[in-house]
Scaffold this active site. Structure first.
Site, PDB file in Angstrom:
ATOM      1  N   GLY A   1       0.839  -1.189   0.000  1.00  0.00           N
ATOM      2  CA  GLY A   1       0.000   0.000   0.000  1.00  0.00           C
ATOM      3  C   GLY A   1       0.875   1.240   0.000  1.00  0.00           C
ATOM      4  O   GLY A   1       0.951   1.980  -0.978  1.00  0.00           O
TER       5      GLY A   1
ATOM      6  N   ARG B   1      -0.232   9.734  12.234  1.00  0.00           N
ATOM      7  CA  ARG B   1       0.963   8.889  12.354  1.00  0.00           C
ATOM      8  C   ARG B   1       1.977   9.370  13.400  1.00  0.00           C
ATOM      9  O   ARG B   1       2.490   8.548  14.163  1.00  0.00           O
ATOM     10  CB  ARG B   1       1.638   8.703  10.992  1.00  0.00           C
ATOM     11  CG  ARG B   1       0.723   8.078   9.936  1.00  0.00           C
ATOM     12  CD  ARG B   1       1.454   7.672   8.654  1.00  0.00           C
ATOM     13  NE  ARG B   1       2.283   6.510   8.877  1.00  0.00           N
ATOM     14  CZ  ARG B   1       3.581   6.537   9.017  1.00  0.00           C
ATOM     15  NH1 ARG B   1       4.242   7.678   8.957  1.00  0.00           N
ATOM     16  NH2 ARG B   1       4.257   5.433   9.240  1.00  0.00           N
TER      17      ARG B   1
ATOM     18  N   TYR C   1       2.479   6.579  16.179  1.00  0.00           N
ATOM     19  CA  TYR C   1       3.681   5.726  16.058  1.00  0.00           C
ATOM     20  C   TYR C   1       4.964   6.512  16.300  1.00  0.00           C
ATOM     21  O   TYR C   1       6.051   6.015  15.948  1.00  0.00           O
ATOM     22  CB  TYR C   1       3.782   5.150  14.636  1.00  0.00           C
ATOM     23  CG  TYR C   1       2.519   4.549  14.082  1.00  0.00           C
ATOM     24  CD1 TYR C   1       1.977   3.380  14.619  1.00  0.00           C
ATOM     25  CD2 TYR C   1       1.871   5.117  12.996  1.00  0.00           C
ATOM     26  CE1 TYR C   1       0.820   2.824  14.092  1.00  0.00           C
ATOM     27  CE2 TYR C   1       0.719   4.568  12.456  1.00  0.00           C
ATOM     28  CZ  TYR C   1       0.201   3.422  13.019  1.00  0.00           C
ATOM     29  OH  TYR C   1      -0.936   2.870  12.486  1.00  0.00           O
TER      30      TYR C   1
ATOM     31  N   CYS D   1      -6.575  19.322  21.765  1.00  0.00           N
ATOM     32  CA  CYS D   1      -6.192  19.464  23.171  1.00  0.00           C
ATOM     33  C   CYS D   1      -5.560  18.187  23.708  1.00  0.00           C
ATOM     34  O   CYS D   1      -6.140  17.498  24.558  1.00  0.00           O
ATOM     35  CB  CYS D   1      -7.403  19.845  24.000  1.00  0.00           C
ATOM     36  SG  CYS D   1      -7.856  21.538  23.709  1.00  0.00           S
TER      37      CYS D   1
END
Ligand code: LLP
Length: 444
Positions: free
Chosen positions: A279, A316, A320, A355
């Site tokens: 992908g 992301r 991660y 927040c």
């Protein structure tokens, strides 16, 4: 069409035209995803030339935009789907179940109902199962079509522990049980066509040994299954996706030839086609996220820069700790104009409007001092960018623009506040009023 020889293995954020990108923000507003379809096609052709004998599927979950599915299907890719929703989009884009694989991970009943219905109209569709119970559940629904078994090879790799799937309990049937499970499925009348595994996502060149071990286990498995199956044997061995791309400016692209060679070595004598389903590789460097600076302040040890995209736009980094290249396009354009001395480079933390303290794109990154209204580009945002965007903090999701040669097209409009509340029911209606219709629609 760009000649493959002229297409670099990686497109860096600096290679994008800063003026053209800032123009997009003028025209479509911010935050904005921009995706270059020609780059998607180039990435496809590069991978295809490294794996000339493989069947290539595109893992739709990386970027399910219709333009992307059509571009990749048009270039020759099949479409690998993780849900009924993705299968629906893949069938719409490809027009044929023969080009669609559905990889069912703990599939909700609704997904199975929908996909089996679709298969009745389009019996060439392939379903990959990762648990024996999924086979039973398909049988209960009358499915006896093309079946592939996802195995758990016991070895994982990838850019972060959260995306290393090959040894994670939730994925696949332990490889050592595969022969038994497939022989049984064969006997029960399923059309057993393949074995599958996916080691993880974002596999880099320094994990080549893990890849080698993984494909060698898949080779052993394919030979054992082929021996055990009476009749036609396996049509394909799918070794998943996971081809990493460089996110850091100094990182080198994956050595595709080495990966292809290791795969050929392991599977060379297997009497089945190799299938792969990347992908990220096709779309990551074809996309950027554009965002505007709205707040700049001196924090204790860093310049704190606030932008209008956040973890709801690109998850992301928060999920991660992923690194994404960042470029201040406004400062770059200023530096290009002859009469400007350029801005001072300072350490800055670029953060979104959500927040949460995790809502940061970078900390202490050395960049030209940002100013309010600057346009910032975040690179390698074409994979798992918009797909993981969400509405946390009641924040509408951003717009997406597709670039194709000279054409620019609004591919997905910016959501509105009404889009955020659209699924709420009318509080003045009787408590049960919407229940029946709600439960009847099998696409929910
Ligand atoms: N096949 C299967 C069965 C998969 O589960 C995946 C990714 C792929 C293929 C494609 O992997 P790729 O070639 O894109 O690495 N959200 C994470 C990535 C999660 C990948 C999940 N499965 C990220 O942003 O890094």
């Amino acid at each position: 069409m760009t000649d493959l020889a002229e297409s670099p293995a990686v497109r860096r954020l600096d290679d994008w035209d800063a003026a053209a990108l800032t123009e997009l923000v003028d025209e479509y507003g911010s935050p904005l995803y921009a995706l270059d379809l020609e780059r998607v096609r180039e990435n496809y052709r590069r991978l295809e030339s490294a794996f000339p004998d493989a069947e290539i599927f595109y893992a739709v979950k990386a970027n399910a935009l219709g333009d992307v599915l059509e571009a990749l299907h048009g270039a020759g890719a099949g479409l690998e789907c993780a849900s009924a929703g993705e299968v629906k989009r893949a069938l719409a884009a490809s027009g044929s179940g023969a080009d669609v694989h559905y990889t069912a991970v703990n599939p909700p009943a609704r997904d199975l109902d929908w996909v089996v219905d679709a298969w009745e109209d389009d019996p060439e569709l392939t379903i990959t199962v990762g648990a024996e119970e999924t086979i039973d559940r398909l049988e209960e629904r009358g499915y006896d079509g093309r079946l592939c078994l996802r195995v758990n090879p016991g070895i994982g790799a990838g850019h972060h522990e959260k995306v290393q799937t090959g040894a994670a309990a939730k994925f696949g049937v332990p490889a050592e049980r595969a022969v038994e499970v497939l022989a049984d499925a064969d006997e029960r009348g399923f059309d057993v066509v393949g074995v599958h595994a996916h080691v993880g996502s974002g596999v880099s060149s320094d994990q080549l040994d893990d890849h080698r071990e993984f494909v060698s286990r898949m080779g052993d498995l394919a030979r054992a299954v082929d021996d055990a199956l009476e009749g036609d044997g396996l049509e394909f061995v799918d070794v998943g996706g996971g081809f990493g791309v460089p996110y850091r400016e100094d990182e080198q692209p994956l050595d595709l030839e080495a990966v292809a060679e290791a795969t050929r070595d392991a599977l060379g004598d297997v009497d089945a086609r190799l299938a792969i389903e990347p992908g990220r590789y096709f779309v990551a460097d074809a996309g950027v996220l554009l965002t505007e600076v709205n707040t700049v302040k001196e924090a204790r040890d860093t310049l704190a820069v606030g932008v209008d995209a956040g973890m709801t736009t690109l998850l992301r980094p928060a999920m991660y700790d992923a690194y994404h290249p960042i470029r201040n396009l406004t400062a770059a354009l200023e530096a290009d104009s002859a009469d400007d001395a350029g801005r001072e480079t300072v350490a800055q933390t670029i953060a979104g409007p959500i927040c949460e303290s995790g809502d940061v794109f970078c900390t202490d990154r050395q960049l030209p001092a940002s100013e309010r209204k600057d346009v910032i580009a975040i690179g390698n945002a074409g994979a798992y960018g918009y797909e993981m965007a969400n509405q946390y903090n009641s924040r509408p999701r951003p717009a997406s623009v597709v670039i194709d040669g000279e054409t620019r097209r609004l591919a997905r409009r910016r959501e509105t506040f009404d889009d955020v509340t659209r699924v709420e029911t009318d509080r003045s209606r009787p408590a049960d009023a919407d229940r029946e219709a709600h439960n009847e629609d099998e696409t929910r």
